[in-house]
Design an enzyme around this catalytic site. Structure first.
Site: not given
Lengths: 381, 505
Positions: A21-22
Site C-alpha cells: 500500500c501507499g
C-alpha cells in the site's frame, strides 16, 4: 480533472502490479491549515501501490467552527434509509445533535457502490447513570454499539475537529468524490491508497481506520490480528470493520488515551526490541522492556507493517521491528512528511531539507511546535 | 481363581535368527521368555506379556516379534475384546480394573481436525534460519496497565510493581510426574532436560529430593497436592512456581495411591512418610471445599514464599471447566493448568480414565473465551496439558489460547516408553515407571535427559518453522489467535466451542 472514466475499468485489469500500500502523511508543525493538494498529488505519485479497491484521507483541523463537538461521519451502506432512521434515533437518544448534513459529493464522479455519507456534530446527552463516564468513553461505547448493532450503518470517524473520507476507489478518486481539494483544509493530512488486506473492498474497510481523534493508515498485514483483537475485546473495543488495521487504531486509543502511555512507549509495545537485544541492555532499560513485553505481549503487532498514526497535534510513523515495510520521512521548514516512498515526498516537495529512513521499531514522532521528529534521524540509515 | 483371560500378545521368534544370547530373558521383568538350556530352546509365556517391546528393541538379531493378538474372540461390534477381557478380569478378582498411561479410546482428537494458516503474498512468511524467531514466554499474572515515569535523565522507567513471572525459553514444559510414580533416573532426566532447555519440570506430588534442590530449583514447578507429600517451606521455596493440584486429566475426581512396596527409603524421605507405607493422596484436599478455601491456600502459599512465586492451580478438564477456571483466577491463582481427558497417569481405574472428563481442546478454548469475556485473561497464564503428542499439537494449543503446554507421555516415549499401559504394575521394563533397582538402572538420567532435550529442541525448531510460515516471529502473537486455525471435518457446535472457522471460510 483528476478522475477519468478509465479508472473504473482499470480497477479490474488483471495484470495490475500489486505492490504494498501507499501511505502518505503531512503535517504543518506550526498548526497552519492547508488544502489537500499535497496529499492528493503525493499519493497519486504512488499509484502503482494502489488497487482502486480502497483509498481515503484523514484531516485534522477540519471543522474549526464545530471543534468542540464530536464530528461523526456515518455511512449508510446501499443508501439504506431505514438504517439511517434507526441510527439517527439512536443518536438522538444519546447525544445532542447540533448540526447534521449530507457530506457533499461530486455527482460527476462515479465510484463503486457509494453509500450515503452523512455527518453529525454531536455532544453527549448523558443520563444520570452515565454522569461519571468521561465524554470520550461515552462516545466510544455508543460508536461501538452503533457499528456492531445497526446494520448498514458504520461510523467512519468520531473525533473532534477531525474527519475521515474514504471509500472504494483510488485515493484521488475519493478526493474528487468528496471534493477534498476544494472544500477542506487541515494541518495534518494522512492518506492511504489500497484496499484493506483480506477483505473485499468495501467502504467501511478502507483506510484510514479511526476512533475518536485517532486515525491510522497501515501498509502490510497484521498476522497477530487475532491475538490483538481478542485482547482489545477485553477492553470493550469490538472490531467490526473486517480488517486488520482496525486493531491498531483501538490499541493506540487504549494505550495512549486510556492508559496515558507516551507514543515512544506505545511504539515499543507495537514493535518491541528482540529478547536478545533486551538481554544486552543496561539494567533499567532491560527492566522496562521486559515489563512492556510481558504486560503488553498481546499488543505486539506482528507481520509486516508501516503505519502512520495521527491525532491532534501529533503524527507518528512506525515500521515493524524487522522492517519488512520501510517508511521514509522528510522535512522542509515546518512541513514534515511521512511516506512509503521518498519519491512521493519529493514529488510534492522537490527541495526537501531532510529525508531519512528510520530503522524498524523506531518511531518518527512529529509534534506541534517541536522538532521531535529529528530524534529518529540519528538512528536512520 | 482362574482368570480365563486370553493372552493379549503373540510372541514370534525366528529360530533362524535367534543366537540364544538370552538378552530377551534378562530384559523381561514379567518373565515371558524362559530358556531351557537342556533343550537349547526358548519358551514364551504369552499370557504375561504386556507388549512393552523391550525384548524386541534390544534383540541383537531382530529375531523377535511381539504382535497384538486380535482375532481370538468371535468378532462382535458390541462385545469387543477389551470389554470381554475386562469382564473376565473382574469375575476373577472382584476388583476395580487398574490401568496406566493415558486414555486410548478413539474420542475425536481435535488437534487432527485443526489446520494452520500460512503466509502468502501480502504477508510474507519469515525464515527462522535468517530472522529471529522468539519463543520466550512469561508465566504468571500480568498487570492491567503499566505506569511509566521518567528518571532525572529523562529516561522512562516502570513505576508499577509487577507480579512474579517466570520466563521459559520455549513454551514446552515437562508435566507433573512424581518421584515414586516414576523412577529417580526418569525424574532426574526431566530435571536435566528442563535446565538445559531453559524450561521447567513439574515434580508432581512426590516432593523434590534434597540433593536436587540447589541444582534444579530454578527449573522446578513443585506441587502441593492433597497428600501434602514433601511439602515444607524449604520445598516451596525451592521452586519457580508452586502448583496446587486439584485434579488430573487421567482421573478427575480420583486421588493417588502409591503402594507401600514402592515407598523405598529414598522415596519415604522425599515424601516425608514412613518407609513401606501406602502414600494415599485423596481426591479432595480436605481444606478446600470452595473457591474461598482455595483462595486461602493460594495466599498461604504466597505468604510462605513472600509473594515471590506464581501459584498455579491444576484442574482436570470437566464439565463447566470455564466457570471453574474463572473462580480459580478470582481466587488469586496466577496460572491455571488444564489437564484433558487424554492425560496420562501411573495408575487409574480404567473406567474413570476412559470415561471421565472432556478433551483438552474444547476445555482450553472454553476457558480462554470465558476469561476474556470476563476481562480477566491477563490475570493468569493458561497451561494446557493432556495428550500433547507433537509440536503441531502444541502450537495449535497456543493458538487456542494456551500460554504454554505441558508434555508428559511424549517425554516418557522419548525416554523409551512404549505405552504398554502397565505402569501400575511397577515392573516397567524401560526403567521409567518402577522403583525396582534392577530395572531403574536401565535408565541413564544423563542419556535420557539428552533424549528429552533433543525432543524439546526438535519441537521448538518445528514450532519456529510453523510460526515463520504464519508470518509471526513471536509466540505471543499466536496466543489465542484463532484466525490462524481452521477446522476440517468438525460439526458446527464443535467449531463454535473451539471458536474457529471451518476451512474455506
Amino acid at each position: 480533472m483528476l478522475v477519468q472514466q478509465y479508472y473504473r475499468s482499470e480497477r479490474f485489469v488483471p495484470d495490475k502490479e500489486m505492490d504494498a500500500c501507499g501511505l502518505f502523511g503531512v503535517m504543518h508543525t506550526g498548526g497552519v491549515r492547508f488544502g489537500g493538494q499535497i496529499a492528493i498529488d503525493a499519493i497519486k505519485n504512488m499509484k502503482v501501490r494502489g488497487s482502486g479497491l480502497g483509498g481515503g484521507f484523514a484531516i485534522y483541523g477540519l471543522y474549526p467552527k464545530y471543534k468542540d463537538y464530536y464530528a461523526l461521519h456515518i455511512i449508510y451502506q446501499d443508501k439504506n434509509m431505514a438504517a439511517k432512521k434507526v441510527a439517527e434515533a439512536f443518536l438522538k437518544k444519546h447525544f445532542y445533535v447540533v448540526f447534521d448534513e449530507e457530506i457533499p459529493t461530486n455527482p460527476d464522479i462515479r465510484l463503486f457502490a457509494p453509500p450515503l455519507a452523512w455527518r453529525y456534530f454531536i455532544a453527549p446527552q448523558k443520563s444520570s447513570a452515565d454522569e461519571g463516564i468521561p465524554d470520550d468513553e461515552y462516545v466510544i461505547s455508543r460508536v461501538m454499539h452503533l457499528n456492531s448493532h445497526i446494520e448498514d450503518a458504520y461510523v467512519f470517524s468520531s473525533g473532534k475537529d477531525v474527519g475521515v473520507f474514504k471509500g472504494v476507489g483510488f485515493p484521488e478518486e475519493i478526493a474528487d468524490y468528496f471534493m477534498l481539494d476544494k472544500l477542506y483544509e487541515g494541518y495534518i493530512w494522512t492518506v492511504h491508497s489500497r484496499f484493506p488486506t483480506n477483505t473485499p473492498g468495501w467502504w467501511g474497510g478502507a483506510h484510514p481506520l479511526s476512533i475518536l481523534d485517532w486515525t491510522v493508515v497501515h501498509n502490510g498485514e497484521i498476522s497477530s490480528y487475532g491475538t490483538n483483537r481478542r485482547f482489545l475485546e477485553m477492553h470493550n473495543y469490538y472490531c467490526t470493520l473486517h480488517t486488520d488495521t482496525e486493531v491498531l487504531a483501538y490499541a493506540v486509543d487504549l494505550l495512549m488515551r486510556r492508559q496515558g502511555l507516551p507514543i515512544e512507549i506505545a511504539a515499543k509495545i507495537f514493535a518491541p526490541p528482540m529478547w536478545e537485544d533486551i538481554e544486552q541492555m543496561a539494567d533499567g532499560d532491560r527492566k522496562l522492556y521486559t515489563a512492556l513485553r510481558m504486560t503488553y505481549a498481546p499488543l505486539l503487532m506482528n507481520g509486516p507493517f508501516t503505519v502512520i498514526v495521527a491525532h491532534h497535534h501529533e503524527m507518528i510513523g512506525l515500521t515493524d521491528r524487522i522492517r519488512l515495510r520501510p517508511i521514509t520521512a522528510g522535512a522542509k521548514g515546518k512541513l514534515v512528511f511521512l511516506s512509503s516512498e521518498e519519491s512521493a515526498i519529493r514529488a510534492v516537495c522537490p527541495d526537501l531539507e531532510l529525508a531519512w529512513t528510520p530503522p524498524g521499531g523506531e518511531p518518527v514522532v512529529v509534534r506541534m511546535h517541536t522538532r521531535d521528529h529529528l530524534k529518529s534521524l540519528n538512528k536512520s540509515i | 481363581m482362574y482368570s480365563y483371560l486370553l493372552p493379549e500378545f503373540i510372541i514370534e521368534r525366528r529360530e533362524d535368527r535367534c543366537i540364544r544370547c538370552r538378552v530377551c530373558e534378562r530384559q523381561c521383568a514379567n518373565k515371558v521368555h524362559l530358556y531351557d538350556a537342556e533343550l537349547d530352546r526358548f519358551f514364551s509365556s504369552e499370557k504375561d506379556c504386556v507388549g512393552c517391546q523391550r525384548c524386541v528393541a534390544l534383540c541383537p538379531t531382530d529375531a523377535l516379534y511381539v504382535r497384538p493378538r486380535l482375532a481370538d474372540y468371535r468378532p462382535n461390534s458390541s462385545w469387543t475384546r477389551d470389554k470381554l477381557q475386562n469382564l473376565k478380569k473382574q469375575a476373577a478378582t472382584g476388583g476395580v480394573i487398574l490401568t496406566g498411561s493415558g486414555n486410548d479410546k478413539p474420542y475425536r482428537i481435535y488437534w487432527d481436525h485443526l489446520v494452520l494458516n500460512a503466509s502468502q503474498v501480502t504477508n510474507p512468511s519469515i525464515d527462522p534460519l535468517r530472522e529471529p524467531m522468539e519463543l520466550q514466554t512469561f508465566l504468571g499474572r500480568k498487570p492491567d496497565t503499566l505506569k511509566i515515569d521518567y528518571n532525572s535523565d529523562g529516561k522512562p522507567r516502570v513505576a508499577s510493581e509487577l507480579y512474579p513471572n517466570v520466563p521459559v525459553r520455549i513454551p514446552l514444559l515437562l508435566s507433573a510426574m512424581s518421584l515414586g510414580a516414576i523412577s529417580y533416573p526418569a525424574f532426574k532426566a526431566l530435571a536435566i532436560a528442563a535446565k538445559k532447555a531453559g524450561v521447567l519440570f513439574n515434580t508432581g506430588e512426590g516432593g523434590l529430593p534434597e540433593q536436587m534442590r540447589e541444582e534444579y530449583a530454578n527449573n522446578a514447578v513443585v506441587q502441593c497436592a492433597s497428600g501434602r507429600f514433601g511439602v515444607d517451606a524449604d520445598y516451596l521455596n525451592s521452586a519457580r512456581i508452586i502448583e496446587i493440584k486439584i485434579g488430573q486429566g487421567a482421573k478427575p475426581g480420583i486421588g493417588g495411591h502409591l503402594p507401600g512396596e514402592k515407598v523405598s527409603d529414598f522415596i519415604a524421605e522425599t515424601r516425608m512418610i514412613p518407609r513401606g507405607t501406602d502414600a494415599l493422596s485423596p481426591a479432595p484436599q480436605h481444606d478446600i471445599y470452595s473457591i474461598e478455601d482455595l483462595s486461602m491456600l493460594i495466599y498461604a502459599l504466597k505468604e510462605a514464599t513472600n509473594y515471590t512465586k506464581p501459584v498455579a492451580v491444576k484442574i482436570a478438564a470437566v464439565h463447566n471447566v470455564a466457570a471453574i477456571a474463572s473462580g480459580i483466577v478470582r481466587a488469586g491463582a496466577d496460572i491455571v493448568t488444564i489437564d484433558g481427558i487424554r492425560g496420562g497417569t501411573g495408575a487409574a481405574p480404567l473406567a474413570t480414565r476412559d470415561n471421565v472428563g472432556i478433551p483438552l481442546e474444547l476445555a482450553l478454548a472454553a476457558v480462554d473465551k470465558r476469561l476474556r469475556d470476563e476481562g480477566i485473561r491477563h490475570k493468569c497464564s493458561i497451561m494446557a496439558a493432556g495428550g500433547i503428542r507433537s509440536s503441531a499439537d502444541a502450537i495449535k494449543a497456543i493458538a487456542l489460547g494456551a500460554d504454554a503446554v505441558y508434555i508428559a507421555t511424549a517425554a516418557l516415549v522419548a525416554m523409551g516408553c512404549t505405552l504398554c499401559h502397565k505402569c501400575y504394575t511397577g515392573r516397567c521394563n524401560w526403567g521409567i515407571c518402577t522403583q525396582d533397582p534392577y530395572l531403574t538402572k536401565r535408565l541413564n538420567p544423563e542419556l535420557a535427559g539428552q533424549r528429552l532435550l533433543n525432543l524439546l529442541r526438535a519441537w521448538s525448531h518445528e514450532i519456529q518453522e510453523m510460526l515463520g510460515g504464519l508470518g509471526v516471529n513471536a509466540i505471543e502473537s499466536l496466543r489465542a489467535n484463532r484466525e490462524h486455525l481452521r477446522g476440517v471435518g468438525l460439526e458446527e457446535w464443535e467449531l463454535n466451542v473451539l471458536g474457529v472457522k471451518g476451512a474455506g471460510e
